[in-house]
Write a protein that holds these residues in place. Structure first.
Motif, mmCIF file in Angstrom:
data_model
loop_
_atom_site.group_PDB
_atom_site.id
_atom_site.type_symbol
_atom_site.label_atom_id
_atom_site.label_comp_id
_atom_site.label_asym_id
_atom_site.label_seq_id
_atom_site.Cartn_x
_atom_site.Cartn_y
_atom_site.Cartn_z
ATOM 1 N N ASN A 1 3.519 3.625 5.200
ATOM 2 C CA ASN A 1 2.634 4.725 5.578
ATOM 3 C C ASN A 1 2.714 4.969 7.080
ATOM 4 O O ASN A 1 2.708 6.110 7.527
ATOM 5 C CB ASN A 1 1.188 4.420 5.182
ATOM 6 N N THR B 1 0.819 -1.206 0.000
ATOM 7 C CA THR B 1 0.000 0.000 0.000
ATOM 8 C C THR B 1 0.857 1.261 0.000
ATOM 9 O O THR B 1 1.973 1.279 0.499
ATOM 10 C CB THR B 1 -0.941 0.034 1.224
ATOM 11 N N HIS C 1 -1.822 6.881 -1.192
ATOM 12 C CA HIS C 1 -3.109 7.153 -1.837
ATOM 13 C C HIS C 1 -4.052 5.955 -1.764
ATOM 14 O O HIS C 1 -5.154 6.002 -2.300
ATOM 15 C CB HIS C 1 -2.911 7.560 -3.295
ATOM 16 N N ASP C 2 -3.614 4.866 -1.143
ATOM 17 C CA ASP C 2 -4.411 3.648 -1.076
ATOM 18 C C ASP C 2 -5.228 3.601 0.211
ATOM 19 O O ASP C 2 -4.784 4.055 1.258
ATOM 20 C CB ASP C 2 -3.508 2.408 -1.134
ATOM 21 N N ASN C 3 -6.382 2.998 0.108
ATOM 22 C CA ASN C 3 -7.200 2.724 1.284
ATOM 23 C C ASN C 3 -6.624 1.476 1.949
ATOM 24 O O ASN C 3 -6.414 0.463 1.278
ATOM 25 C CB ASN C 3 -8.649 2.477 0.840
ATOM 26 N N PRO C 4 -6.340 1.512 3.248
ATOM 27 C CA PRO C 4 -5.787 0.327 3.918
ATOM 28 C C PRO C 4 -6.642 -0.931 3.740
ATOM 29 O O PRO C 4 -6.137 -2.043 3.807
ATOM 30 C CB PRO C 4 -5.705 0.734 5.390
ATOM 31 N N ASN C 5 -7.931 -0.757 3.473
ATOM 32 C CA ASN C 5 -8.796 -1.915 3.262
ATOM 33 C C ASN C 5 -8.508 -2.638 1.944
ATOM 34 O O ASN C 5 -9.016 -3.740 1.735
ATOM 35 C CB ASN C 5 -10.268 -1.512 3.339
ATOM 36 N N GLN C 6 -7.695 -2.038 1.074
ATOM 37 C CA GLN C 6 -7.321 -2.727 -0.152
ATOM 38 C C GLN C 6 -6.508 -3.986 0.136
ATOM 39 O O GLN C 6 -6.382 -4.853 -0.717
ATOM 40 C CB GLN C 6 -6.566 -1.783 -1.094
#
Length: 182
Positions: free
Chosen positions: A55, A15, A18-23
């Motif tokens: 992150n 990740t 810019h990524d959602n941790p849920n990805q």
């Protein structure tokens, strides 16, 4: 990613900011719900990858990394993550706080190579602490033309068009090619 996933390309994601941790739960990213993990490519006993979450590097992730690196008998230990420990990008540059906590473990356990992104260009650094070579492979994102600043730590860089890398390891040798769209 859809056309690549549909074609059978296997992703092992890390990740970024810019990524959602849920990805991490998105099955085609093969993260198994983890923000950091390690894996060995099929058919390879001498290569181990360590996907990290830069992150929010915390004590739990550092303890996990210490344990995983210590347990790995692989000849090639390859770390990859989003924020570069070394970069001469004008927009972001080196993640110094992250370098301060990750680099000692990389040196202690003989990490061979480090790949990152975040800065939107291609850059290969001269071997840094512990002889580790670092790459910034962010040339597939929103291009930042002219963003590389002159630096004594840089071996090569490219910031005038989109690019990607192909890497192959054969025994004790790693071959790589940075390829631009043009």
């Amino acid at each position: 990613y859809k056309p690549l996933i549909d074609a059978g390309v296997k992703f092992q994601a890390a990740t970024g900011n810019h990524d959602n941790p849920n990805q991490r739960f998105y099955k085609p990213f093969n993260m198994d719900g983890n923000l950091y993990y390690s894996f060995r490519p099929p058919g390879s006993d001498n290569i181990r990858f360590f996907a990290l979450d830069t992150n929010y590097v915390d004590k739990i992730e550092l303890a996990w990394l210490d344990k995983e690196l210590a347990a790995s008998a692989s000849d090639w230990k390859i770390a990859y993550f989003h924020h570069p420990l070394y970069s001469s990008g004008a927009a972001h540059g080196s993640a110094l706080e992250t370098r301060a906590v990750l680099e000692p473990l990389f040196v202690k356990y003989g990490v061979s190579v480090v790949f990152s992104g975040h800065d939107h260009f291609y850059q290969r650094m001269k071997p840094q602490t512990g002889g580790i070579v670092h790459w910034v492979t962010g040339g597939g994102g929103s291009l930042r033309k002219g963003n590389i600043r002159p630096s004594n730590m840089m071996a090569a860089g490219f910031d005038t068009d989109y690019s990607f890398m192909i890497v192959e390891i054969s025994g004790e040798t790693m071959f790589f090619k940075a390829i631009s769209r043009t």
